[in-house]
Design a protein around this motif. Structure first.
Motif, PDB file in Angstrom:
ATOM      1  N   ARG A  32      44.426  -1.182 -53.167  1.00 60.71           N
ATOM      2  CA  ARG A  32      44.113  -0.046 -54.027  1.00 60.71           C
ATOM      3  C   ARG A  32      42.905  -0.287 -54.915  1.00 60.71           C
ATOM      4  NH1 ARG A  32      49.897   2.236 -56.408  1.00 60.71           N
ATOM      5  NH2 ARG A  32      50.273   3.772 -54.753  1.00 60.71           N
ATOM      6  N   THR A  33      42.701  -1.498 -55.356  1.00 59.71           N
ATOM      7  CA  THR A  33      41.722  -1.759 -56.404  1.00 59.71           C
ATOM      8  C   THR A  33      40.425  -2.394 -55.916  1.00 59.71           C
ATOM      9  OG1 THR A  33      42.735  -3.917 -56.896  1.00 59.71           O
ATOM     10  CG2 THR A  33      43.553  -1.998 -58.112  1.00 59.71           C
ATOM     11  N   GLU A  34      40.415  -2.966 -54.734  1.00 64.03           N
ATOM     12  CA  GLU A  34      39.233  -3.702 -54.307  1.00 64.03           C
ATOM     13  C   GLU A  34      38.419  -2.927 -53.279  1.00 64.03           C
ATOM     14  OE1 GLU A  34      39.492  -7.751 -53.317  1.00 64.03           O
ATOM     15  OE2 GLU A  34      41.101  -8.197 -54.725  1.00 64.03           O
ATOM     16  N   HIS A  35      37.118  -3.222 -53.289  1.00 66.05           N
ATOM     17  CA  HIS A  35      36.232  -2.637 -52.285  1.00 66.05           C
ATOM     18  C   HIS A  35      36.514  -3.303 -50.934  1.00 66.05           C
ATOM     19  CE1 HIS A  35      32.677  -1.003 -50.386  1.00 66.05           C
ATOM     20  NE2 HIS A  35      32.339  -2.218 -50.016  1.00 66.05           N
ATOM     21  N   TYR A  36      36.715  -2.510 -49.920  1.00 60.36           N
ATOM     22  CA  TYR A  36      37.065  -3.075 -48.610  1.00 60.36           C
ATOM     23  C   TYR A  36      36.218  -2.521 -47.472  1.00 60.36           C
ATOM     24  CZ  TYR A  36      39.501   1.362 -47.973  1.00 60.36           C
ATOM     25  OH  TYR A  36      39.788   2.692 -47.867  1.00 60.36           O
ATOM     26  N   GLN A  37      35.655  -1.334 -47.636  1.00 60.35           N
ATOM     27  CA  GLN A  37      34.926  -0.728 -46.524  1.00 60.35           C
ATOM     28  C   GLN A  37      33.739  -1.600 -46.105  1.00 60.35           C
ATOM     29  OE1 GLN A  37      34.125   3.366 -47.828  1.00 60.35           O
ATOM     30  NE2 GLN A  37      35.490   4.036 -46.209  1.00 60.35           N
ATOM     31  N   GLY A  38      33.642  -1.826 -44.805  1.00 66.11           N
ATOM     32  CA  GLY A  38      32.568  -2.641 -44.268  1.00 66.11           C
ATOM     33  C   GLY A  38      32.845  -4.128 -44.252  1.00 66.11           C
ATOM     34  N   ARG A  39      33.992  -4.548 -44.808  1.00 65.05           N
ATOM     35  CA  ARG A  39      34.315  -5.973 -44.836  1.00 65.05           C
ATOM     36  C   ARG A  39      35.059  -6.358 -43.549  1.00 65.05           C
ATOM     37  NH1 ARG A  39      33.112  -8.302 -49.586  1.00 65.05           N
ATOM     38  NH2 ARG A  39      34.262 -10.140 -48.939  1.00 65.05           N
ATOM     39  N   PRO A  40      34.959  -7.631 -43.129  1.00 66.82           N
ATOM     40  CA  PRO A  40      35.477  -8.041 -41.816  1.00 66.82           C
ATOM     41  C   PRO A  40      36.998  -7.969 -41.680  1.00 66.82           C
ATOM     42  CG  PRO A  40      33.864  -9.625 -42.655  1.00 66.82           C
ATOM     43  CD  PRO A  40      34.202  -8.714 -43.794  1.00 66.82           C
ATOM     44  N   VAL A  41      37.444  -7.686 -40.472  1.00 63.86           N
ATOM     45  CA  VAL A  41      38.852  -7.758 -40.098  1.00 63.86           C
ATOM     46  C   VAL A  41      38.916  -8.340 -38.688  1.00 63.86           C
ATOM     47  CG1 VAL A  41      38.819  -5.361 -39.266  1.00 63.86           C
ATOM     48  CG2 VAL A  41      40.999  -6.470 -39.759  1.00 63.86           C
ATOM     49  N   LYS A  42      39.878  -9.244 -38.462  1.00 65.95           N
ATOM     50  CA  LYS A  42      40.025  -9.898 -37.165  1.00 65.95           C
ATOM     51  C   LYS A  42      41.478  -9.821 -36.710  1.00 65.95           C
ATOM     52  CE  LYS A  42      36.347 -13.305 -38.008  1.00 65.95           C
ATOM     53  NZ  LYS A  42      36.006 -14.751 -38.057  1.00 65.95           N
ATOM     54  N   VAL A  69      53.706 -21.152 -31.874  1.00 68.03           N
ATOM     55  CA  VAL A  69      52.454 -20.536 -31.433  1.00 68.03           C
ATOM     56  C   VAL A  69      51.760 -21.441 -30.425  1.00 68.03           C
ATOM     57  CG1 VAL A  69      50.188 -19.708 -32.166  1.00 68.03           C
ATOM     58  CG2 VAL A  69      52.182 -19.350 -33.637  1.00 68.03           C
ATOM     59  N   LEU A  70      51.432 -20.856 -29.252  1.00 65.70           N
ATOM     60  CA  LEU A  70      50.698 -21.616 -28.247  1.00 65.70           C
ATOM     61  C   LEU A  70      49.236 -21.763 -28.662  1.00 65.70           C
ATOM     62  CD1 LEU A  70      52.040 -20.147 -24.886  1.00 65.70           C
ATOM     63  CD2 LEU A  70      52.266 -22.499 -25.678  1.00 65.70           C
ATOM     64  N   ALA A  71      48.675 -22.914 -28.423  1.00 64.70           N
ATOM     65  CA  ALA A  71      47.254 -23.139 -28.732  1.00 64.70           C
ATOM     66  C   ALA A  71      46.406 -22.710 -27.528  1.00 64.70           C
ATOM     67  CB  ALA A  71      47.011 -24.602 -29.052  1.00 64.70           C
ATOM     68  N   ASP A  72      45.350 -21.925 -27.753  1.00 64.79           N
ATOM     69  CA  ASP A  72      44.973 -21.325 -29.007  1.00 64.79           C
ATOM     70  C   ASP A  72      45.095 -19.817 -28.870  1.00 64.79           C
ATOM     71  OD1 ASP A  72      44.136 -23.552 -30.634  1.00 64.79           O
ATOM     72  OD2 ASP A  72      42.474 -23.805 -29.217  1.00 64.79           O
ATOM     73  N   PRO A  73      45.504 -19.093 -29.926  1.00 64.41           N
ATOM     74  CA  PRO A  73      45.610 -17.641 -29.840  1.00 64.41           C
ATOM     75  C   PRO A  73      44.281 -17.005 -29.438  1.00 64.41           C
ATOM     76  CG  PRO A  73      46.761 -18.431 -31.771  1.00 64.41           C
ATOM     77  CD  PRO A  73      46.037 -19.621 -31.201  1.00 64.41           C
ATOM     78  N   TYR A  74      44.377 -15.857 -28.789  1.00 61.45           N
ATOM     79  CA  TYR A  74      43.207 -15.158 -28.262  1.00 61.45           C
ATOM     80  C   TYR A  74      42.652 -14.206 -29.331  1.00 61.45           C
ATOM     81  CZ  TYR A  74      40.752 -11.422 -25.795  1.00 61.45           C
ATOM     82  OH  TYR A  74      39.849 -10.475 -25.405  1.00 61.45           O
ATOM     83  N   LEU A  75      41.375 -14.367 -29.692  1.00 63.88           N
ATOM     84  CA  LEU A  75      40.719 -13.485 -30.652  1.00 63.88           C
ATOM     85  C   LEU A  75      40.401 -12.165 -29.959  1.00 63.88           C
ATOM     86  CD1 LEU A  75      39.493 -13.019 -33.437  1.00 63.88           C
ATOM     87  CD2 LEU A  75      37.386 -14.106 -32.629  1.00 63.88           C
ATOM     88  N   ALA A  76      41.233 -11.148 -30.207  1.00 60.34           N
ATOM     89  CA  ALA A  76      41.142  -9.890 -29.468  1.00 60.34           C
ATOM     90  C   ALA A  76      40.232  -8.871 -30.124  1.00 60.34           C
ATOM     91  CB  ALA A  76      42.541  -9.288 -29.308  1.00 60.34           C
ATOM     92  N   TRP A  77      39.958  -9.009 -31.414  1.00 65.38           N
ATOM     93  CA  TRP A  77      39.182  -7.967 -32.099  1.00 65.38           C
ATOM     94  C   TRP A  77      38.458  -8.542 -33.305  1.00 65.38           C
ATOM     95  CZ3 TRP A  77      37.289  -3.211 -31.760  1.00 65.38           C
ATOM     96  CH2 TRP A  77      36.942  -2.524 -32.922  1.00 65.38           C
ATOM     97  N   ILE A  78      37.189  -8.187 -33.442  1.00 66.38           N
ATOM     98  CA  ILE A  78      36.415  -8.460 -34.650  1.00 66.38           C
ATOM     99  C   ILE A  78      35.741  -7.159 -35.041  1.00 66.38           C
ATOM    100  CG2 ILE A  78      34.529  -9.777 -35.702  1.00 66.38           C
ATOM    101  CD1 ILE A  78      34.934 -11.931 -33.652  1.00 66.38           C
ATOM    102  N   GLY A  79      36.017  -6.674 -36.223  1.00 65.36           N
ATOM    103  CA  GLY A  79      35.434  -5.416 -36.671  1.00 65.36           C
ATOM    104  C   GLY A  79      35.284  -5.380 -38.173  1.00 65.36           C
ATOM    105  N   ARG A  80      35.146  -4.172 -38.687  1.00 63.21           N
ATOM    106  CA  ARG A  80      34.996  -3.962 -40.120  1.00 63.21           C
ATOM    107  C   ARG A  80      35.982  -2.905 -40.589  1.00 63.21           C
ATOM    108  NH1 ARG A  80      28.372  -3.554 -40.570  1.00 63.21           N
ATOM    109  NH2 ARG A  80      27.918  -5.716 -39.976  1.00 63.21           N
TER     110      ARG A  80
END
Length: 208
Positions: free
Chosen positions: A88-98, A110-121
């Motif tokens: 609610r209080t912090e700026h988040y638009q445009g910041r990374p999400v994976k 957890v099996l090594a290594d998890p698959y990085l399926a998405w990198i976005g904003r």
């Protein structure tokens, strides 16, 4: 995106029944928020990922051969109060999400290594608060920037906002309205051009 998988993950994903957990990392200004789809918290990659249990609502991740800006939407339920405050209080638009997809062993490790399926904003976040909090978050890829107009200005204020301390544009606004008189001492402009005796010019030329 690369399809590099470890042998263990590749084998697990080809099984008829696969236990999978999704890890989501959101980069806010004050730090990272890390959650997973398990009903309990999981330690992985040196961090503790808070188990929400209802993180399974992740939109299908689309891909295409052309440069189309695919987006992904998430729905996170059972959000702790501290995470709601951050959202609610912090700026988040445009910041990374994976997003990582991780198959689990029979012992729920957890099996090594998890698959990085998405990198976005992170794009738009909607928060619903009742007995529990639910956050709906849409995200986009960097390709979305191709269709956005660039609103940067060649001004000192704009340059300082991006590169604090850079004075390269300090005098630009003054130069736009500045009149420069080249070759005149003190900037004085003569009322008439100087007169040069023609005979003196020709005599000097013939003497050479």
């Amino acid at each position: 995106m690369s399809r590099t998988l470890t042998a263990a993950v590749d084998t697990a994903l080809q099984a008829d029944h696969v236990a999978i957990v999704a890890f989501v990392e959101m980069n806010f200004g004050s730090g990272f928020v890390r959650v997973c789809s398990a009903g309990y918290s999981i330690d992985w990659d040196g961090y503790t990922w808070t188990g929400l249990g209802n993180l399974a609502a992740i939109e299908a991740i689309g891909e295409s051969a052309d440069f189309f800006a695919h987006g992904v939407a998430f729905k996170l339920s059972g959000i702790p109060a501290a995470m709601v405050t951050i959202a609610r209080t912090e700026h988040y638009q445009g910041r990374p999400v994976k997003v990582w997809i991780a198959p689990l062993t029979a012992n729920h490790a957890v099996l090594a290594d998890p698959y990085l399926a998405w990198i976005g904003r992170m794009d738009v976040m909607t928060i619903q608060v009742g007995k529990t909090a639910t956050i709906s978050l849409s995200s986009e890829t960097r390709f979305a920037d191709w269709d956005r107009a660039r609103t940067r200005l060649y001004s000192d204020a704009d340059q300082q906002s991006e590169y604090s301390g850079d004075t390269g544009f300090r005098w630009l606004e003054q130069l736009a309205e500045k009149t420069l008189n080249w070759g005149q001492a003190g900037g004085a402009v003569p009322s008439q051009p100087p007169r040069i005796p023609l005979g003196g010019v020709l005599g000097s030329a013939l003497a050479r």
